[in-house]
Design an enzyme around this catalytic site. Structure first.
Site, PDB file in Angstrom:
ATOM      1  N   ARG A 131      -1.960  -0.678 -10.476  1.00  0.00           N
ATOM      2  CA  ARG A 131      -0.900  -1.644 -10.943  1.00  0.00           C
ATOM      3  C   ARG A 131      -1.266  -2.895 -10.894  1.00  0.00           C
ATOM      4  O   ARG A 131      -2.601  -3.274 -10.442  1.00  0.00           O
ATOM      5  CB  ARG A 131       0.125  -1.456  -9.447  1.00  0.00           C
ATOM      6  CG  ARG A 131       0.279  -0.169  -9.138  1.00  0.00           C
ATOM      7  CD  ARG A 131       0.496  -0.033  -7.498  1.00  0.00           C
ATOM      8  NE  ARG A 131       0.597   1.253  -7.055  1.00  0.00           N
ATOM      9  CZ  ARG A 131       1.631   1.852  -6.827  1.00  0.00           C
ATOM     10  NH1 ARG A 131       2.812   1.546  -7.079  1.00  0.00           N
ATOM     11  NH2 ARG A 131       1.549   3.188  -6.428  1.00  0.00           N
ATOM     12  N   ARG A 151       3.895   5.882   2.136  1.00  0.00           N
ATOM     13  CA  ARG A 151       4.237   7.360   2.177  1.00  0.00           C
ATOM     14  C   ARG A 151       3.868   8.153   1.015  1.00  0.00           C
ATOM     15  O   ARG A 151       4.543   9.245   0.775  1.00  0.00           O
ATOM     16  CB  ARG A 151       5.886   7.227   2.104  1.00  0.00           C
ATOM     17  CG  ARG A 151       6.635   6.520   0.909  1.00  0.00           C
ATOM     18  CD  ARG A 151       8.240   6.950   1.124  1.00  0.00           C
ATOM     19  NE  ARG A 151       8.822   6.139  -0.005  1.00  0.00           N
ATOM     20  CZ  ARG A 151       9.852   6.573  -0.452  1.00  0.00           C
ATOM     21  NH1 ARG A 151      10.517   7.494   0.174  1.00  0.00           N
ATOM     22  NH2 ARG A 151      10.703   5.951  -1.375  1.00  0.00           N
ATOM     23  N   ASP A 173       4.097  -4.471  -7.973  1.00  0.00           N
ATOM     24  CA  ASP A 173       3.580  -3.210  -7.565  1.00  0.00           C
ATOM     25  C   ASP A 173       3.992  -2.163  -8.234  1.00  0.00           C
ATOM     26  O   ASP A 173       3.534  -0.923  -8.082  1.00  0.00           O
ATOM     27  CB  ASP A 173       3.570  -3.065  -5.943  1.00  0.00           C
ATOM     28  CG  ASP A 173       5.179  -3.123  -5.635  1.00  0.00           C
ATOM     29  OD1 ASP A 173       5.650  -4.114  -5.597  1.00  0.00           O
ATOM     30  OD2 ASP A 173       5.469  -2.206  -5.039  1.00  0.00           O
ATOM     31  N   GLY A 199       0.844  -1.091  -0.013  1.00  0.00           N
ATOM     32  CA  GLY A 199       0.055   0.010   0.151  1.00  0.00           C
ATOM     33  C   GLY A 199       0.985   1.125  -0.137  1.00  0.00           C
ATOM     34  O   GLY A 199       2.058   1.152   0.146  1.00  0.00           O
ATOM     35  N   GLY A 244       6.942   7.307   6.556  1.00  0.00           N
ATOM     36  CA  GLY A 244       6.179   7.940   5.745  1.00  0.00           C
ATOM     37  C   GLY A 244       6.890   8.972   4.996  1.00  0.00           C
ATOM     38  O   GLY A 244       6.093   9.695   4.004  1.00  0.00           O
TER      39      GLY A 244
END
Length: 478
Positions: free
Chosen positions: A176, A86, A245, A83, A119
């Site tokens: 993606r 950042r 990804d 996921g 992040g």
């Protein structure tokens, strides 16, 4: 020219397992250090107004359409739930001419998917992404682009303290292969269907009413990736982290962290410090593209046939096209790079022999084709070898058979052979200067890289080969 963003968020039509809408994490002292005026203009935005109001690009102001995406990814072959750890999507900006693009902040702070990370992003890697994405765009290769780099005024820890930064990234979408893997793994068949419909509407709207649209959608992704990776190979580009990804459904390149352009030609070249086994080496990139597409096809199997056997047959029919499409794009492009504009039998062997000579003589990839384009044969490291002379004779005979004057051949070859690429040592110098607060070298290299096929430029960036004093390594900067 408008000064206003026009954000929508069709992605939020999906079930909320696909995203998180957590809080923003403002920074106290943001400073704009790089800005892409041409990109802003193409988005229908006024550059000066954006430069004067940087709070949005610094992540200090939330939009009604902002979110972070969930996705999975095969990272070096191992599937992991991931996921945007950042990154914050500001939304989908719709330009005055109706084009829809994602606008994302990278380095904007922790999210639901940060997995313990801060992040944030360091300045150096964000400058690198800005440089490389602009170079790729100028080379004519589909890519996400960078709109701005904001220095946050905060220090972050990355093997020591580094300047924090936020990159504004613009892409056709951030869907993606890993997004589909997430849908199949964490969701249901209905979620896969919903995601696929969103992707078709976004990237292949002509398929919306097609009865076999899911098969055709897979075929379109196959086509886009075959062309993209062929284009990478033709300019000697090594992505470095071709995880699922990092494969966009749109066929654009993204995530230019540990990437680099090859100097000395060798098919086994690897730059990324974390690719210890060479999984993503230059020569492996076409095969990894095929492998990643097979992972996408797996997620779509329930949509491709009434039975598993039927679905597998449909998927394989599309996947087997990849090799054919890639080879056609690559070998046609390679023939163009040596001045052959209508392929004939024997041309592939001619280019293969050239690559062998380049490897054995440690020739510079870009400068070899540049020398052939300019007719500077004496500068080729294999020019005096017996097998080199044989190749040059065969090449000259093949060129003469086309019936074109040499000046016309050279002029056309310039369209396929860049005079300049982002040389690794020049990119590093620009990054190091930026980390000292001097962005002049970054602006200078960007000026050159935005006109890569201009053979009339007089610059150290054009003809200077790389220093051979050290093996070059890249780092993702996470």
């Amino acid at each position: 020219m408008t000064t206003d963003w026009n954000f929508e968020a069709t992605y939020l039509e999906l079930r909320d397992i696909f995203y998180d809408r957590g809080p923003i994490h403002p920074v106290d002292n943001p400073t704009l250090v790089l800005f892409n005026d041409a990109l802003a203009a193409s988005l229908g935005l006024d550059a000066q107004s954006l430069k004067q109001d940087i709070d949005l690009l610094a992540g200090n102001r939330q939009t009604e359409t902002s979110f972070s995406q969930a996705y999975a990814g095969h990272q070096f072959g191992n599937l992991t739930m991931l996921g945007d750890g950042r990154a914050l999507m500001l939304g989908e900006h719709v330009t005055p001419n109706g084009k829809r693009v994602d606008v994302q902040l990278k380095g904007s702070g922790p999210t639901e998917y940060s997995r313990g990370g801060d992040g944030r992003a360091a300045l150096g890697p964000m400058v690198r992404e800005f440089i490389i994405s602009e170079a790729m765009h100028a080379l004519g290769i589909p890519t996400n682009r960078a709109l701005a780099v904001i220095q946050t005024g905060e220090a972050i820890m990355r093997q020591g303290p580094k300047h924090g930064a936020i990159l504004t990234r613009v892409a056709s979408s951030h869907l993606r292969v890993g997004t589909f893997q997430f849908a199949a793994g964490a969701g249901s068949i209905d979620d896969v269907i919903a995601l696929t419909e969103v992707a078709i509407k976004r990237h292949d709207p002509d398929l919306i009413d097609a009865p076999n649209r899911y098969e055709q959608f897979l075929g379109r992704v196959v086509e886009r990736q075959a062309r993209l990776i062929a284009n990478w190979q033709l300019v000697g580009f090594i992505h470095g982290v071709m995880n699922t990804d990092n494969m966009f459904i749109s066929g654009e390149g993204l995530d230019y962290g540990p990437c680099a352009f090859m100097d000395t030609y060798h098919p086994e070249t690897v730059f990324s410090s974390i690719d210890r086994e060479g999984r993503y080496a230059y020569a492996n990139q076409p095969y990894i593209g095929s492998w990643n597409l097979a992972r996408l096809a797996e997620t779509l199997l329930p949509l491709l046939g009434e039975t598993k056997e039927e679905a597998v047959d449909v998927a394989n029919k599309q996947l087997t096209r990849y090799t054919e499409l890639y080879k056609e794009a690559y070998f046609t492009g390679l023939a163009h790079k040596i001045g052959l504009f209508v392929r004939k039998d024997g041309d592939d062997e001619l280019t293969d022999e050239l690559l062998r000579l380049m490897m054995e003589t440690e020739a510079d990839y870009t400068n070899t084709f540049r020398s052939l384009t300019l007719g500077e044969i004496e500068s080729l490291p294999f020019a005096t070898r017996k097998d080199g002379k044989v190749w040059l004779g065969a090449w000259r005979k093949r060129l003469n058979g086309q019936g074109l004057p040499d000046e016309d051949v050279s002029r056309i070859m310039r369209q396929y052979n860049p005079a300049v690429i982002p040389r690794n040592h020049h990119v590093e110098k620009a990054i190091q200067a930026a980390e000292r607060g001097d962005f002049g070298p970054t602006e200078a290299i960007l000026t050159i890289l935005r006109d890569p096929y201009n053979y009339d430029q007089s610059s150290e960036y054009v003809s200077a080969g790389p220093p051979r004093t050290y093996p070059y390594q890249t780092f993702c900067g996470t």
